[in-house]
Design a protein around this motif. Sequence first.
Motif, mmCIF file in Angstrom:
data_model
loop_
_atom_site.group_PDB
_atom_site.id
_atom_site.type_symbol
_atom_site.label_atom_id
_atom_site.label_comp_id
_atom_site.label_asym_id
_atom_site.label_seq_id
_atom_site.Cartn_x
_atom_site.Cartn_y
_atom_site.Cartn_z
ATOM 1 N N GLN A 166 0.844 -1.189 0.000
ATOM 2 C CA GLN A 166 0.000 0.000 0.000
ATOM 3 C C GLN A 166 0.882 1.242 0.000
ATOM 4 O O GLN A 166 1.823 1.345 0.788
ATOM 5 N N VAL A 167 0.557 2.171 -0.908
ATOM 6 C CA VAL A 167 1.317 3.404 -1.035
ATOM 7 C C VAL A 167 0.342 4.570 -0.940
ATOM 8 O O VAL A 167 -0.668 4.585 -1.651
ATOM 9 N N PRO A 168 0.590 5.558 -0.083
ATOM 10 C CA PRO A 168 -0.313 6.698 -0.004
ATOM 11 C C PRO A 168 -0.213 7.553 -1.266
ATOM 12 O O PRO A 168 0.857 7.692 -1.857
ATOM 13 N N THR A 169 -1.333 8.113 -1.690
ATOM 14 C CA THR A 169 -1.338 8.982 -2.860
ATOM 15 C C THR A 169 -1.865 10.353 -2.454
ATOM 16 O O THR A 169 -2.643 10.483 -1.509
ATOM 17 N N VAL A 170 -1.467 11.372 -3.174
ATOM 18 C CA VAL A 170 -1.890 12.738 -2.912
ATOM 19 C C VAL A 170 -2.656 13.218 -4.130
ATOM 20 O O VAL A 170 -2.194 13.097 -5.260
ATOM 21 N N VAL A 171 -3.837 13.786 -3.891
ATOM 22 C CA VAL A 171 -4.654 14.303 -4.985
ATOM 23 C C VAL A 171 -4.604 15.825 -4.904
ATOM 24 O O VAL A 171 -4.859 16.415 -3.854
ATOM 25 N N MET A 172 -4.277 16.479 -6.014
ATOM 26 C CA MET A 172 -4.206 17.932 -6.072
ATOM 27 C C MET A 172 -5.496 18.455 -6.690
ATOM 28 O O MET A 172 -5.978 17.914 -7.689
ATOM 29 N N GLU A 173 -6.076 19.517 -6.085
ATOM 30 C CA GLU A 173 -7.256 20.144 -6.662
ATOM 31 C C GLU A 173 -7.165 21.645 -6.443
ATOM 32 O O GLU A 173 -6.477 22.112 -5.538
ATOM 33 N N ASN A 174 -7.829 22.434 -7.276
ATOM 34 C CA ASN A 174 -7.804 23.890 -7.187
ATOM 35 C C ASN A 174 -8.953 24.373 -6.312
ATOM 36 O O ASN A 174 -10.086 23.940 -6.472
ATOM 37 N N LYS A 175 -8.631 25.280 -5.375
ATOM 38 C CA LYS A 175 -9.633 25.896 -4.507
ATOM 39 C C LYS A 175 -9.333 27.388 -4.454
ATOM 40 O O LYS A 175 -8.186 27.807 -4.530
ATOM 41 N N THR A 176 -10.350 28.204 -4.274
ATOM 42 C CA THR A 176 -10.168 29.634 -4.115
ATOM 43 C C THR A 176 -10.183 29.941 -2.622
ATOM 44 O O THR A 176 -11.148 29.628 -1.923
ATOM 45 N N ILE A 177 -9.098 30.559 -2.156
ATOM 46 C CA ILE A 177 -8.977 30.904 -0.735
ATOM 47 C C ILE A 177 -8.482 32.333 -0.614
ATOM 48 O O ILE A 177 -8.002 32.927 -1.578
ATOM 49 N N GLN A 178 -8.611 32.932 0.577
ATOM 50 C CA GLN A 178 -8.091 34.268 0.814
ATOM 51 C C GLN A 178 -6.632 34.169 1.235
ATOM 52 O O GLN A 178 -6.270 33.357 2.087
ATOM 53 N N VAL A 179 -5.815 35.004 0.598
ATOM 54 C CA VAL A 179 -4.397 35.058 0.942
ATOM 55 C C VAL A 179 -4.039 36.499 1.264
ATOM 56 O O VAL A 179 -4.684 37.436 0.789
ATOM 57 N N PRO A 180 -3.042 36.755 2.068
ATOM 58 C CA PRO A 180 -2.656 38.131 2.403
ATOM 59 C C PRO A 180 -2.146 38.870 1.160
ATOM 60 O O PRO A 180 -1.565 38.274 0.265
ATOM 61 N N ARG A 181 -2.405 40.186 1.131
ATOM 62 C CA ARG A 181 -1.994 40.992 -0.007
ATOM 63 C C ARG A 181 -1.321 42.245 0.529
ATOM 64 O O ARG A 181 -1.756 42.820 1.525
ATOM 65 N N VAL A 182 -0.244 42.680 -0.124
ATOM 66 C CA VAL A 182 0.464 43.890 0.270
ATOM 67 C C VAL A 182 0.549 44.788 -0.950
ATOM 68 O O VAL A 182 0.975 44.351 -2.016
ATOM 69 N N GLU A 183 0.128 46.056 -0.798
ATOM 70 C CA GLU A 183 0.230 47.025 -1.878
ATOM 71 C C GLU A 183 1.204 48.104 -1.448
ATOM 72 O O GLU A 183 1.143 48.591 -0.323
ATOM 73 N N VAL A 184 2.095 48.478 -2.337
ATOM 74 C CA VAL A 184 3.084 49.505 -2.039
ATOM 75 C C VAL A 184 2.935 50.610 -3.076
ATOM 76 O O VAL A 184 2.927 50.351 -4.271
ATOM 77 N N GLU A 185 2.802 51.843 -2.596
ATOM 78 C CA GLU A 185 2.721 52.998 -3.487
ATOM 79 C C GLU A 185 3.983 53.814 -3.272
ATOM 80 O O GLU A 185 4.282 54.227 -2.148
ATOM 81 N N LYS A 186 4.716 54.049 -4.356
ATOM 82 C CA LYS A 186 5.969 54.784 -4.238
ATOM 83 C C LYS A 186 5.682 56.251 -3.941
ATOM 84 O O LYS A 186 4.662 56.801 -4.348
#
Length: 91
Positions: free
Chosen positions: A63-83
């Motif tokens: 028996q060998v474990p397998t990993v399934v990849m799938e796309n999900k939309t999640i919130q990630v941190p965002r940084v905006e820099v204005e010169k």
Amino acid sequence: MRAILAIIGLAVIVILAMAWLGMINLNLRSGALPEVKVEGGKAPAVQADVGKVDMGYTNKTIQVPTVVMENKTIQVPRVEVEKARQPVEAN
């Protein structure tokens, strides 16, 4: 074991300190190692029976474990820099 090494190290330090302070005078004389003659001789004959090691591959089902990849939309941190604006030079 550590205690023995610590005692030996301390003894060496004490002896060196006493020699440096002049409490011990070490008079070393030149010497030579004894001469040794090696004549003839023969290494002993040894006969040994040893086992055999064989390496290879064999097929097994495991028996060998397998990993399934799938796309999900999640919130990630965002940084905006204005010169900073460049100063306007007066002509």
